[in-house]
Structures are given as structure tokens and as C-alpha cells.
Design a protein around this motif. Structure first.
Motif, PDB file in Angstrom:
ATOM      1  N   HIS A 120       0.735  -1.273  -0.105  1.00 32.31           N
ATOM      2  CA  HIS A 120       0.282  -0.030   0.213  1.00 32.31           C
ATOM      3  C   HIS A 120       0.919   1.169  -0.063  1.00 32.31           C
ATOM      4  CE1 HIS A 120      -3.190  -2.632   2.359  1.00 32.31           C
ATOM      5  NE2 HIS A 120      -3.339  -2.640   0.935  1.00 32.31           N
ATOM      6  N   THR A 121       2.058   1.402   0.641  1.00 40.14           N
ATOM      7  CA  THR A 121       2.800   2.506   1.044  1.00 40.14           C
ATOM      8  C   THR A 121       3.445   2.747  -0.282  1.00 40.14           C
ATOM      9  OG1 THR A 121       2.895   2.025   2.996  1.00 40.14           O
ATOM     10  CG2 THR A 121       4.558   3.423   2.329  1.00 40.14           C
ATOM     11  N   LEU A 122       4.086   1.703  -0.951  1.00 45.04           N
ATOM     12  CA  LEU A 122       5.053   1.739  -2.245  1.00 45.04           C
ATOM     13  C   LEU A 122       4.150   2.304  -3.356  1.00 45.04           C
ATOM     14  CD1 LEU A 122       7.494  -1.117  -2.333  1.00 45.04           C
ATOM     15  CD2 LEU A 122       8.101   1.335  -1.321  1.00 45.04           C
ATOM     16  N   GLY A 123       2.618   1.622  -3.221  1.00 49.83           N
ATOM     17  CA  GLY A 123       1.609   1.872  -4.301  1.00 49.83           C
ATOM     18  C   GLY A 123       1.144   3.400  -4.339  1.00 49.83           C
ATOM     19  N   ALA A 124       1.237   4.009  -2.965  1.00 48.38           N
ATOM     20  CA  ALA A 124       0.462   5.330  -3.017  1.00 48.38           C
ATOM     21  C   ALA A 124       1.827   6.317  -3.320  1.00 48.38           C
ATOM     22  CB  ALA A 124      -0.044   5.417  -1.514  1.00 48.38           C
ATOM     23  N   HIS A 125       3.026   6.031  -2.781  1.00 47.28           N
ATOM     24  CA  HIS A 125       3.989   6.934  -3.056  1.00 47.28           C
ATOM     25  C   HIS A 125       4.765   6.990  -4.249  1.00 47.28           C
ATOM     26  CE1 HIS A 125       2.988   7.608   1.255  1.00 47.28           C
ATOM     27  NE2 HIS A 125       3.603   8.434   1.080  1.00 47.28           N
ATOM     28  N   PHE A 126       4.983   5.760  -4.835  1.00 47.17           N
ATOM     29  CA  PHE A 126       5.782   5.466  -6.029  1.00 47.17           C
ATOM     30  C   PHE A 126       4.786   5.198  -7.209  1.00 47.17           C
ATOM     31  CE2 PHE A 126       8.269   4.927  -2.305  1.00 47.17           C
ATOM     32  CZ  PHE A 126       9.257   5.929  -2.504  1.00 47.17           C
ATOM     33  N   HIS A 127       3.545   5.080  -7.170  1.00 45.39           N
ATOM     34  CA  HIS A 127       2.481   4.630  -8.033  1.00 45.39           C
ATOM     35  C   HIS A 127       2.954   3.198  -9.001  1.00 45.39           C
ATOM     36  CE1 HIS A 127       0.565   8.162  -7.540  1.00 45.39           C
ATOM     37  NE2 HIS A 127       1.762   8.792  -7.632  1.00 45.39           N
ATOM     38  N   LYS A 178      14.862  -0.984  -7.428  1.00 42.13           N
ATOM     39  CA  LYS A 178      15.806  -0.069  -8.259  1.00 42.13           C
ATOM     40  C   LYS A 178      15.184  -0.111  -9.741  1.00 42.13           C
ATOM     41  CE  LYS A 178      20.692   0.517  -9.192  1.00 42.13           C
ATOM     42  NZ  LYS A 178      21.934  -0.140  -9.189  1.00 42.13           N
ATOM     43  N   GLU A 179      15.179  -1.380 -10.086  1.00 43.26           N
ATOM     44  CA  GLU A 179      14.592  -1.321 -11.440  1.00 43.26           C
ATOM     45  C   GLU A 179      13.085  -0.678 -11.782  1.00 43.26           C
ATOM     46  OE1 GLU A 179      16.339  -5.787 -12.414  1.00 43.26           O
ATOM     47  OE2 GLU A 179      14.345  -5.744 -11.645  1.00 43.26           O
ATOM     48  N   LEU A 180      12.260  -0.585 -10.753  1.00 43.65           N
ATOM     49  CA  LEU A 180      11.091   0.110 -10.899  1.00 43.65           C
ATOM     50  C   LEU A 180      11.443   1.760 -10.793  1.00 43.65           C
ATOM     51  CD1 LEU A 180       8.895  -1.711  -8.310  1.00 43.65           C
ATOM     52  CD2 LEU A 180       8.280  -1.236 -10.739  1.00 43.65           C
ATOM     53  N   GLY A 181      12.800   2.207 -10.578  1.00 46.83           N
ATOM     54  CA  GLY A 181      13.291   3.777 -10.674  1.00 46.83           C
ATOM     55  C   GLY A 181      13.048   4.480  -9.347  1.00 46.83           C
ATOM     56  N   MET A 218      14.581  -4.393   5.690  1.00 51.07           N
ATOM     57  CA  MET A 218      13.974  -5.302   4.848  1.00 51.07           C
ATOM     58  C   MET A 218      13.778  -4.614   3.340  1.00 51.07           C
ATOM     59  SD  MET A 218      10.641  -6.927   6.357  1.00 51.07           S
ATOM     60  CE  MET A 218      10.542  -7.899   7.822  1.00 51.07           C
ATOM     61  N   LEU A 219      13.488  -3.306   3.447  1.00 57.75           N
ATOM     62  CA  LEU A 219      13.194  -2.798   2.031  1.00 57.75           C
ATOM     63  C   LEU A 219      14.665  -2.472   1.618  1.00 57.75           C
ATOM     64  CD1 LEU A 219      10.639  -0.098   3.145  1.00 57.75           C
ATOM     65  CD2 LEU A 219      10.332  -2.096   1.528  1.00 57.75           C
ATOM     66  N   LEU A 220      15.569  -2.102   2.152  1.00 56.21           N
ATOM     67  CA  LEU A 220      17.006  -2.023   1.677  1.00 56.21           C
ATOM     68  C   LEU A 220      17.597  -3.434   1.146  1.00 56.21           C
ATOM     69  CD1 LEU A 220      18.496   0.676   4.137  1.00 56.21           C
ATOM     70  CD2 LEU A 220      17.605   1.112   1.929  1.00 56.21           C
ATOM     71  N   SER A 221      17.305  -4.425   1.919  1.00 53.38           N
ATOM     72  CA  SER A 221      17.734  -5.744   1.400  1.00 53.38           C
ATOM     73  C   SER A 221      16.820  -6.231   0.086  1.00 53.38           C
ATOM     74  CB  SER A 221      17.417  -6.857   2.667  1.00 53.38           C
ATOM     75  OG  SER A 221      17.180  -7.955   2.169  1.00 53.38           O
ATOM     76  N   ALA A 222      15.604  -5.690   0.027  1.00 57.83           N
ATOM     77  CA  ALA A 222      15.029  -6.084  -1.216  1.00 57.83           C
ATOM     78  C   ALA A 222      15.234  -5.168  -2.351  1.00 57.83           C
ATOM     79  CB  ALA A 222      13.481  -6.224  -0.922  1.00 57.83           C
ATOM     80  N   TYR A 223      16.059  -4.064  -1.934  1.00 62.95           N
ATOM     81  CA  TYR A 223      16.120  -3.019  -3.214  1.00 62.95           C
ATOM     82  C   TYR A 223      16.671  -3.353  -4.166  1.00 62.95           C
ATOM     83  CZ  TYR A 223      16.941   1.513  -5.141  1.00 62.95           C
ATOM     84  OH  TYR A 223      17.028   2.847  -5.974  1.00 62.95           O
ATOM     85  N   GLU A 224      17.688  -4.012  -4.403  1.00 64.52           N
ATOM     86  CA  GLU A 224      18.538  -4.418  -5.531  1.00 64.52           C
ATOM     87  C   GLU A 224      18.019  -5.972  -5.860  1.00 64.52           C
ATOM     88  OE1 GLU A 224      22.128  -3.050  -7.008  1.00 64.52           O
ATOM     89  OE2 GLU A 224      22.187  -1.820  -5.186  1.00 64.52           O
ATOM     90  N   ALA A 225      17.413  -6.755  -4.868  1.00 65.03           N
ATOM     91  CA  ALA A 225      17.373  -8.240  -5.091  1.00 65.03           C
ATOM     92  C   ALA A 225      16.410  -8.672  -6.278  1.00 65.03           C
ATOM     93  CB  ALA A 225      16.589  -8.798  -3.718  1.00 65.03           C
TER      94      ALA A 225
END
Ligand SMILES: [Fe+2]
Length: 384
Positions: free
Chosen positions: A266-273, A340-343, A377-384
Motif C-alpha cells: 500500500h505504501t509503495l503503491g501510494a508514494h511511487f505509483h 531499483k528497476e522500478l526507478g 527489509m526494504l533495503l535488502s530487497a532494493y536490488e534483489a
């Protein structure tokens, strides 16, 4: 432990089952229905076929073809006004989660005055609406069998949900032929949404034996058939299996509930579409790895459903690590991009963790977790 299973939606399924819509709507006693869909569905002819099918059964129709993604409250209120003015006695929704959630929002407002935002949250005393028939054309949201609708609140700039028996379908019609045209990217994004529903409901604090059984079956089916449906959209068996898995996962989560994966989503969807399914999936492996600290028996079940063999004496950490790897492999097999790939800028990701813990769904997380750990968690997943 005493548990209960409250939401169950009668369904019919199979190739061509959508051509029974008219007969089924007539059996429900409806004479004039509002048909809800978006312009894309009109363009490919699916909406017209079902409207014609309704007419052939003697059902009068009023069409609302203005469904928008992430249904805005203003659109739902406009459509509900049409429904009230036309005195419809039933609703048929065709499409993905947006069309179905729009229909649910309309039903809330048939006999309860607007605005819809008045009814956000759990609602037990709303006046009932009309019979609803939902025909999904994607395999992911499971909205056809849940008791909630997610609506975008235009004045507050966020999304919220109405949870009520008024949002429960009278009948779901699952016709895999309607999902054949779903492009690979959408197949993947909606498929991992269903995966998130299943693994989160299995590890959630409202899980119960029936929701667990549905979730486990859904995970197993998605692991086998999502990569096939992604690579070959014309494979009708894969489409049928994914539609079934999506429904099972929807039934699991409407009873067992979802947790941290969806709060992050929900958070990523709302802030980064980011599309909902992708936003829920990007950190799902990390979420389930963390859940293994306390829910390792359930996480072990996830591993089994994903075909991972573990030693009998595996520790919670080992089980969590194995689940994380298997989930990421599955998610990557259908080319779900990482953050990262999502920009999404790394600096922005570092700032959203407190917003994740402020999400209304965060209260459902089955373990206590500080926002600093969510950030990790988010940082670990960032480029995974
Ligand atoms: Fe979802």
C-alpha cells in the motif's frame, strides 16, 4: 484456539461459464441490472457479449463503463447516483479488482447516503444493497470472493477500504476464457498479488484451518502455473488454474487477513505509483523470512508448497532463509522488477518505513516489528 470462517461466496467456474450470467441473474430475481466495467473491456468485446447475454435472458441493463484504476471515491459516488436514479435491482461487475471494487462501493451507497468515505473501516450495520454477480477477468485480486473494497479518497490522497457484508458477492462466475487476453506483465503482477494473499494469510494472526488449506493449495498452484501462464497466455489450463488459485487465495485472506507485505505494498503503491501486485511482492521474501522467527511452522508449509525440501531439524532461521530464496526465485521467474528497476530512488525508500508502520493494515502484523527493521527489509530487497 477458537476460530471462525465467515465469508463464503457461491461460485460457478469453467470455460464458457460467463455465458450463464443471464440465467443466473434471472434466477436471483433481478430485472434491471447495472453492468460495471471499464472502456478496455468494452473495446475487446467482452462487456458487449455479457450485456447481450443478459438481454437474451430478458434482463434490462444500464451500463457504467467509466471504471478507473484505483477507483476514486468521486467516480464511485457518480456511478451510485446512476444506480439509484435508474432503480436497478442488481449489479454485474466484469473486470479486475477496480471494476469489482467499484461495484461494491456502488452497492454500499444504494441504501446508505454518500460520501463513501463515511463508511471506511469495518461496517456491521450498513443497510443492505442489491444482489451482485462478479466476473473477474484477471487472476490476482480475489476481490470476487472478499468482503471489502479498496477506494481512493481524493480529498485525503490515500486509499482506504470498506469492510462489510454489503461488499460480498451473491455469485462469482469464473470463466478462464475471459483471462486469455491478459498481457504477460499483468498476468505476472496480478499473479504475485494472489501469491502475497496466500503466504500472508497463512502466516497472519487470523489464520484458521480452512484459510490455511486454501492458502496452501493456492501457493502450490501458483508456483506451478503462474510461470506457464506468464510465458504462454493462451494456455487455457494455466489460466484456469490461476483463476482458481486467485479465488482460493482471496477466500484465504478475507478470512485469515494479510499483513506486512500488503502494508509495504500500500505504501509503495501510494508514494511511487507501483502496480498493487508488484508493490506487495518486492519485499515479500524478506517479510516471510522475518515471519519465520515466530511462524516457522507456517513458513515451513510455504517451503513445502514451493517444493523446497528441508531437514526435519531445520531452525527457524534456516526455514526463513529457504522460504525467502524460493519466493524470490518464483517472483523473478515472472520478471517482477525490484525497487531499483522500478526507478524508486534509494533515499526515498529509506524514508518510507515509518509510513509502512502507520498503514492501517500494520495492526494485523502477527509479530511486533520496529520501523527500523522494516527499513532494513526494504533495503535488502532494493536490488534483489
Ligand atoms: Fe492484494
Amino acid at each position: 484456539m477458537i476460530t471462525s470462517y465467515n465469508v463464503f461466496v457461491p461460485s460457478i467456474m469453467g470455460c464458457g461459464s460467463s455465458l450463464r450470467t443471464g440465467i443466473k441473474v434471472r434466477e436471483l430475481g433481478c430485472k434491471k441490472v447495472l453492468v460495471v466495467y471499464d472502456k478496455g473491456l468494452k473495446a475487446v468485446g467482452i462487456a458487449d457479449t455479457i450485456v447481450e447475454n443478459l438481454h437474451n435472458s430478458g434482463i434490462e441493463t444500464v451500463c457504467f463503463d467509466g471504471v478507473l484504476p484505483d477507483p476514486p471515491d468521486t467516480m464511485v459516488e457518480r456511478a451510485a447516483e446512476i444506480a439509484r436514479n435508474e432503480a436497478i435491482d442488481g449489479i454485474v461487475a466484469i473486470g479486475g479488482g477496480s471494476a469489482i471494487d467499484t461495484a461494491k462501493g456502488i452497492n454500499v451507497l444504494i441504501n446508505n447516503p454518500p460520501p463513501i468515505m463515511k463508511y471506511f473501516g469495518m461496517q456491521k450495520r450498513l443497510k443492505l444493497g442489491v444482489p451482485m454477480v462478479f466476473i473477474p477477468t484477471t487472476s490476482g485480486t480475489g476481490s470476487e470472493v472478499t468482503n471489502m473494497c479498496v477506494i481512493s479518497c481524493t480529498s485525503r490522497g490515500n486509499k482506504d477500504s470498506v469492510v462489510s457484508p454489503v461488499c460480498v458477492a451473491t455469485l462469482a462466475i469464473l470463466d478462464p476464457e475471459l483471462t486469455l487476453g491478459l498481457p504477460p506483465k499483468m498476468t505476472a503482477a496480478t499473479g504475485v498479488d494472489a501469491l502475497s494473499h496466500a503466504v500472508e494469510s497463512l502466516t497472519g494472526n487470523q489464520s484458521n484451518p480452512l484459510s490455511d488449506a486454501l492458502a496452501r493449495d493456492a501457493i502450490h498452484t501458483i508456483a506451478k502455473w503462474l510461470p506457464i501462464a506468464y510465458r504462454d497466455g493462451s494456455n487455457i489450463e494455466a489460466r484456469e488454474q490461476m483463476l482458481l488459485a486467485s479465488m482460493f487465495a482471496g477466500m484465504a485472506f478475507t478470512n485469515g487477513l494479510v499483513h506486512l507485505g500488503h502494508s509495504i505494498g500500500h505504501t509503495l503503491g501510494a508514494h511511487f505509483h507501483v502496480p498493487h501486485g508488484v508493490a506487495c511482492a518486492v519485499a515479500l521474501p524478506e517479510v516471510i523470512e522475518y515471519a519465520s522467527r515466530t511462524e516457522y511452522k507456517k513458513v515451513r508449509m510455504i517451503c513445502e508448497c514451493l517444493g523446497v525440501e528441508l531437514p526435519v531439524n531445520a531452525t527457524p532461521e534456516e526455514i526463513g532463509a529457504a522460504a525467502k530464496n524460493a519466493l524470490r526465485t518464483l517472483i523473478k521467474s515472472v520478471d517482477i522488477p525490484n525497487m531499483k528497476e522500478l526507478g524508486i530512488p534509494l533515499e526515498a525508500v529509506k524514508k518510507v518505513a515509518p509510513l509502512v508502520t502507520a498503514d492501517s493494515g500494520f495492526a494485523l502484523v502477527p509479530y511486533r516489528i520496529p520501523s527500523s527493521k522494516v527499513a532494513e527489509m526494504l533495503l535488502s530487497a532494493y536490488e534483489a
